[in-house]
Design a protein around this motif. Sequence first.
Motif, short mmCIF file in Angstrom:
data_model
loop_
_atom_site.label_atom_id
_atom_site.label_comp_id
_atom_site.label_asym_id
_atom_site.label_seq_id
_atom_site.Cartn_x
_atom_site.Cartn_y
_atom_site.Cartn_z
N HIS A 1 0.89 -1.16 0.00
CA HIS A 1 0.00 0.00 0.00
C HIS A 1 0.93 1.21 0.00
N ILE A 2 0.85 2.04 -1.04
CA ILE A 2 1.83 3.12 -1.19
C ILE A 2 1.14 4.48 -1.17
N VAL A 3 1.74 5.40 -0.43
CA VAL A 3 1.22 6.77 -0.38
C VAL A 3 2.35 7.75 -0.69
N ILE A 4 2.10 8.64 -1.66
CA ILE A 4 3.09 9.62 -2.11
C ILE A 4 2.55 11.03 -1.87
N ASP A 5 3.35 11.87 -1.22
CA ASP A 5 3.01 13.28 -1.01
C ASP A 5 4.06 14.14 -1.71
N TYR A 6 3.64 15.19 -2.38
CA TYR A 6 4.66 16.11 -2.89
C TYR A 6 4.12 17.52 -3.02
N ILE A 7 5.05 18.48 -3.04
CA ILE A 7 4.75 19.89 -3.27
C ILE A 7 5.30 20.23 -4.64
N PRO A 8 4.42 20.51 -5.59
CA PRO A 8 4.91 20.79 -6.96
C PRO A 8 5.71 22.10 -7.02
N ARG A 9 6.66 22.14 -7.95
CA ARG A 9 7.29 23.41 -8.29
C ARG A 9 6.64 23.85 -9.61
N ASP A 10 7.10 23.32 -10.73
CA ASP A 10 6.51 23.74 -12.02
C ASP A 10 5.58 22.70 -12.62
N TRP A 11 5.67 21.48 -12.15
CA TRP A 11 4.95 20.40 -12.80
C TRP A 11 4.15 19.58 -11.79
N ILE A 12 3.06 19.03 -12.27
CA ILE A 12 2.41 17.96 -11.52
C ILE A 12 2.43 16.71 -12.39
N VAL A 13 2.38 15.55 -11.73
CA VAL A 13 2.39 14.31 -12.50
C VAL A 13 0.97 14.06 -13.04
N PRO B 1 10.24 18.44 -7.74
CA PRO B 1 9.30 19.07 -6.81
C PRO B 1 10.03 19.84 -5.73
N GLU B 2 9.30 20.73 -5.07
CA GLU B 2 9.91 21.41 -3.92
C GLU B 2 10.24 20.41 -2.82
N TRP B 3 9.38 19.41 -2.70
CA TRP B 3 9.56 18.41 -1.64
C TRP B 3 8.70 17.21 -2.00
N LEU B 4 9.16 16.02 -1.62
CA LEU B 4 8.39 14.79 -1.92
C LEU B 4 8.72 13.74 -0.88
N ARG B 5 7.72 12.93 -0.53
CA ARG B 5 8.01 11.78 0.34
C ARG B 5 7.18 10.59 -0.12
N ILE B 6 7.66 9.40 0.26
CA ILE B 6 6.92 8.17 -0.06
C ILE B 6 6.83 7.32 1.21
#
Lengths: 162, 162, 162, 162, 162, 162, 162, 162, 162, 162
Positions: free
Chosen positions: J70-82, J118-123
């Motif tokens: 079960h995977i959860v990804i959080d991120y703060i975009p800079r210029d792009w979103i997936v 991204p500005e920041w990302l975690r998994i």
Amino acid sequence: MTTHPPKGPTAPGTESLSQLGRQTVQPESPETAELERVPAPHKGRRYVVRFTAPEFTSLCPVTGQPDFAHIVIDYIPRDWIVESKSLKLYLTSFRNHGAFHEDCSVTIATRLVELLDPEWLRIGAYWYPRGGMPIDVFWQTGPAPDDVWIPAQDVPGYRGRG
Amino acid sequence: MTTHPPKGPTAPGTESLSQLGRQTVQPESPETAELERVPAPHKGRRYVVRFTAPEFTSLCPVTGQPDFAHIVIDYIPRDWIVESKSLKLYLTSFRNHGAFHEDCSVTIATRLVELLDPEWLRIGAYWYPRGGMPIDVFWQTGPAPDDVWIPAQDVPGYRGRG
Amino acid sequence: MTTHPPKGPTAPGTESLSQLGRQTVQPESPETAELERVPAPHKGRRYVVRFTAPEFTSLCPVTGQPDFAHIVIDYIPRDWIVESKSLKLYLTSFRNHGAFHEDCSVTIATRLVELLDPEWLRIGAYWYPRGGMPIDVFWQTGPAPDDVWIPAQDVPGYRGRG
Amino acid sequence: MTTHPPKGPTAPGTESLSQLGRQTVQPESPETAELERVPAPHKGRRYVVRFTAPEFTSLCPVTGQPDFAHIVIDYIPRDWIVESKSLKLYLTSFRNHGAFHEDCSVTIATRLVELLDPEWLRIGAYWYPRGGMPIDVFWQTGPAPDDVWIPAQDVPGYRGRG
Amino acid sequence: MTTHPPKGPTAPGTESLSQLGRQTVQPESPETAELERVPAPHKGRRYVVRFTAPEFTSLCPVTGQPDFAHIVIDYIPRDWIVESKSLKLYLTSFRNHGAFHEDCSVTIATRLVELLDPEWLRIGAYWYPRGGMPIDVFWQTGPAPDDVWIPAQDVPGYRGRG
Amino acid sequence: MTTHPPKGPTAPGTESLSQLGRQTVQPESPETAELERVPAPHKGRRYVVRFTAPEFTSLCPVTGQPDFAHIVIDYIPRDWIVESKSLKLYLTSFRNHGAFHEDCSVTIATRLVELLDPEWLRIGAYWYPRGGMPIDVFWQTGPAPDDVWIPAQDVPGYRGRG
Amino acid sequence: MTTHPPKGPTAPGTESLSQLGRQTVQPESPETAELERVPAPHKGRRYVVRFTAPEFTSLCPVTGQPDFAHIVIDYIPRDWIVESKSLKLYLTSFRNHGAFHEDCSVTIATRLVELLDPEWLRIGAYWYPRGGMPIDVFWQTGPAPDDVWIPAQDVPGYRGRG
Amino acid sequence: MTTHPPKGPTAPGTESLSQLGRQTVQPESPETAELERVPAPHKGRRYVVRFTAPEFTSLCPVTGQPDFAHIVIDYIPRDWIVESKSLKLYLTSFRNHGAFHEDCSVTIATRLVELLDPEWLRIGAYWYPRGGMPIDVFWQTGPAPDDVWIPAQDVPGYRGRG
Amino acid sequence: MTTHPPKGPTAPGTESLSQLGRQTVQPESPETAELERVPAPHKGRRYVVRFTAPEFTSLCPVTGQPDFAHIVIDYIPRDWIVESKSLKLYLTSFRNHGAFHEDCSVTIATRLVELLDPEWLRIGAYWYPRGGMPIDVFWQTGPAPDDVWIPAQDVPGYRGRG
Amino acid sequence: MTTHPPKGPTAPGTESLSQLGRQTVQPESPETAELERVPAPHKGRRYVVRFTAPEFTSLCPVTGQPDFAHIVIDYIPRDWIVESKSLKLYLTSFRNHGAFHEDCSVTIATRLVELLDPEWLRIGAYWYPRGGMPIDVFWQTGPAPDDVWIPAQDVPGYRGRG
Ligand SMILES: [Ca+2]
Ligand SMILES: [Ca+2]
Ligand SMILES: [Ca+2]
Ligand SMILES: [Ca+2]
Ligand SMILES: [Ca+2]
Ligand SMILES: [Ca+2]
Ligand SMILES: [Ca+2]
Ligand SMILES: [Ca+2]
Ligand SMILES: [Ca+2]
Ligand SMILES: [Ca+2]
Ligand SMILES: [Ca+2]
Ligand SMILES: [Ca+2]
Ligand SMILES: [Ca+2]
Ligand SMILES: [Ca+2]
Ligand SMILES: [Ca+2]
Ligand SMILES: [Ca+2]
């Protein structure tokens, strides 16, 4: 101090098993998976055995996308019980197999019925949502006997988010 | 102010008990464990007694690995009830005992049936997953009587992760 | 604006009550506790009344250690209902009373049956674990009537830790 | 794009309603509350309608203290269904009304039975604890029909703290 | 390695489908939505199919406000099963449709009964609260067959806050 | 096969204990209860020990009615840890002791602080509702150290019914 | 055997109380409700007291409809603690009082602050949904002190149905 | 179709492992258990690895009775990660080992710290209740780094029954 | 007996409201929806207001399929609070509006910020799964103030089935 | 009535997408999967996007057995979103890929970091138990920014059975 010490691969009634307690390979399809059985212990006692497989996965036959299900199987043995490692390998063999939800669920039950000739068997297949809407499939070989104890499966329904 | 003050080890009907209220040692095997019984109170009233043992552990008879189960026993006494400390010691005596899930579960019930000659008894054994897939075993001595109240055991199913 | 304003201790059918709406003292034992009854409203309607007592405590008759239980009582009144404050005081009177789980549970039901002569009554007593293993006791006066609605008690089973 | 656009207060079968879709005032007592009904749709189909009212409150008839309950009503309509806004106003009219738990619960059911003449109706009233011990009341007009689907209410029992 | 490789839009029994595996548009009303069916697999086996739709929404016929429901449908196929993508589109077509809760719920079931002529079908519609009080609607085509396994829907009741 | 076999009442550091591994009697009041301590293992490691006591009961100092609480204690030992059987007996000694919630909760913590001189200690006391409204009391000896891991107690809040 | 026997209405520090341990009447409005205080025990110890009131109800100031809330209050006493029975009566006095959610929530906190002059206080008011959408209000007197332990209130969010 | 096909026991960095992917025997004590390590992947990335062991069991050093715990270990690798099968065998080797809760919990952490020299490590040991009162032990090697993400363990507290 | 009787549509500060306490129509788009505000009560007190909207629905801008979300908004008012009925109508106006998840979520927050000029505001948007994988969006106007109490939203994560 | 009608595959900023709104095939490996990005909306606003993938599956690199997470990804975009459909296809491409848990988890994060900057990302990767003991892996690109709101992932821990 061990009173019934582990007996290794030659424990009574398990001599013919080809997979339990051995290194095995994943079967590539349900057809090539080898389901194995051992004599049911406590002959004459009518008990229920329940397997829960929360990690079942197969493919959609039309789009090829992976499908996922939580599967629960209940049965009352007659002469045989299924050997659990072979059942696990059988279930994982659907990994690259394409079939509809209804078809796939009943197929698994059918294969077990052929192998075990149980007094009674049922399958509950709880599929993950596709398009926001899950499908569940429930099948049993016939009416549940009144005098054998068969607890409800009680898998919680899908609730969406929030 | 205590109206029925504790009576100590000589309370009526408990004189013959060898373990309750005494320092005891863990029995080394089910065979050497001493299950004890006392006369059932309220003769003529048909009630159900439920024991829940969330800490059952035994060994796999083939690989020697530890297995764990959550076990629930329901019974309707006839003339005897089981003394609970001796039951606990009996269940912990499986710690170094090797047996299959189905076998182990029905064996426990059988031993209690022999000791107590109950009107009715059932066992639910909820084993921890091995290879991602748990087994449950359900057995009862016969059809549950319609006129005695026997609540569902309602042990939640295994759900995987997340 | 109150349409049926509180009537105080002289409300119809409650004149004889000695405890409701009054300062009371804790009874010191079940024998000295005064269980009171009032006429059942809606004569001719067969309904179920459920009491839940999550704070029951008594003493072990052998060791004198405190025991705790969560108790649920269901009954169908005939001519009387139990006055709830007196029931509460009755249950708290077991605080310093020593009795086995099975005995204690059935005793409470018996006392209520004598007081109320109900059409039907049952008790579920869910005791806290001792030695890691809880005991539950279930008793009813006879088969539950088919045509009266009696929901399951659904008290969750003991789960251990984690 | 609306295919069955909202019709306003003159929608078929709702012309006589005095409260739905209008500004209303809270009735001051159950006696002055106006329960309204509309013709049951799908005549000949026997279905169950369930209302859940988690915000019921009335007064204790002896002490005048507020009581609270979570109420669930199930019924099978014959010719009429209750209009839900009027039901809500009826239930809130107990806000300053004094009555015992058992009385209050059965009174609500009785009023609905008189209004609707349903094929079958039941009420479950789950009262908040007083003195640490809640009361529930369950009543139905008669045996539940076997061939209509009536799910359990499954309101969780009271558990105390911790 | 795929043993039953995805077959694409020409898989057996799916040739006539107009929506599955294709780009589709949302139908604007229930009347213009096209419900499709495919032959039921495993003819002669009586199984239950459950659909859960947690995202149902329609409009109040009087005020035009959006209503929301969680809907669960169970049925036993005779010759046909419903194609799930078309069912999803049918359910989403109520988005701008105005109808009462009771009416809307039974209408969906009726449409499916006409399409599928199932052996048995039921619908549970669990509507979100309006005025603090939700309505549920339960309907089935007739008594549930005793010998087919139909698990409870077990959608939790509404609890208010806190 | 036991590698560190049970050592009996003469295990290192436990010689002076008067209650562990022995038959004991319930102390009649907190004043006469004997709290015992043993040297903290792993000197120099700063760890947290949590005790959970879901069966605490005392008396209301004004009305004499029984009160119940679920209590959780966290502490970081300096030189001593509390012996757990003596702690249990100390807590059960409040059974017939009258004190306010706030007072009782802080008194327990104070007694432990005097016995153990811990680096840090806190108590959470979660009392059962009286008058429909529970009180919780939270106290700690000082700010929680930043560099020791102290998980939240996360005892669920009281929710009323329904 | 009671070590600190109940002292009755003349227990130290409670002489001036007009409501605790006495028959009381419901105050008709917040203005006429009498909030009472007693000296805080354990002066110098900074602890938190939490009250949970799951049965709060008031009226909408515009429509007069009843509103419901689950309310949780945390505070750190300085010289006084609130007497809990008077707090309960104060909260129930809002029963026929009309005020907005935001206003009502902060008003309660303000009254307590005036009475108690606490070191710190906060209120969480969790209102039942109106129009399908609940409002919560959170206020505190100032930043929570770092060195006093104040557990999260953790009241679950509203989830809708299904 | 497998893009990174299983490599067998000679996968890079795993050549020296003596237990993974092989038939193994249960070690008889913690001292004889062989904990193994492999090079940490993604050097330079500071991530957390969490192991959850819900089936830990050891013996009481004084009475010899079995103890049970749910254990959770978090660590940030420096150069090594622990090989998970060897960790499992190490934990099961406590099966016949006698040690106090506090001692046992910190011992496991210490052994891992010696093997792995991690940047940071913590252990949470959640023991099953004895005498109705569970003990938890929490230890970490030092303050948790602020810039690495370490979610709470959130193991639910013990709640007793009911 | 009502102490602050409902004041009707002319209650202080609400004279200019066009929708509260009146029959309203659903706005057809976010642009035509009229968000209204009223002066914040308790000026100078910095409190948090939380709205929970579990029934949000909009359209996918590419495929036109309905999307669903559970939305939670927290804010600290400066001079104004949002009138809740107008907020509800604003949110329901997205029913036939097409926008991406990220866009839609931030747009709602932006509109509220323009209307209210709050001290601080955040939005959590928890979207239902599409393709088995939900998206959540979290945004706030700036760092949350340290000295105002802002509880976690704690909306449970999506868990799949079973 | 649709105010922002679906724009089809030529909606602004989506012209270059090769997979969204089109029929696609499952990529056979992570290397051949095409992750796509679109310009981040609301430039200058720092928001968090969370993806939850409860159906992740890969293979064990040593034994070839399926693993699940079960995977959860959080991120703060800079210029792009997936683009979410491409992310879903990327994740499903691990279906026949062999890699260790720690490796696999960090690899996914790394690929997203390269694509999005991204500005920041975690998994957070929550793996299903193997041998009764699950592994979780947590990684982030650096310290979480203080002034952006990043809710806890709060995936429940593994609990075994019962
Ligand atoms: Ca929801
Ligand atoms: Ca059940
Ligand atoms: Ca999952
Ligand atoms: Ca457990
Ligand atoms: Ca566990
Ligand atoms: Ca149930
Ligand atoms: Ca408890
Ligand atoms: Ca049920
Ligand atoms: Ca509540
Ligand atoms: Ca928490
Ligand atoms: Ca409620
Ligand atoms: Ca839902
Ligand atoms: Ca309880
Ligand atoms: Ca949390
Ligand atoms: Ca699952
Ligand atoms: Ca368990």
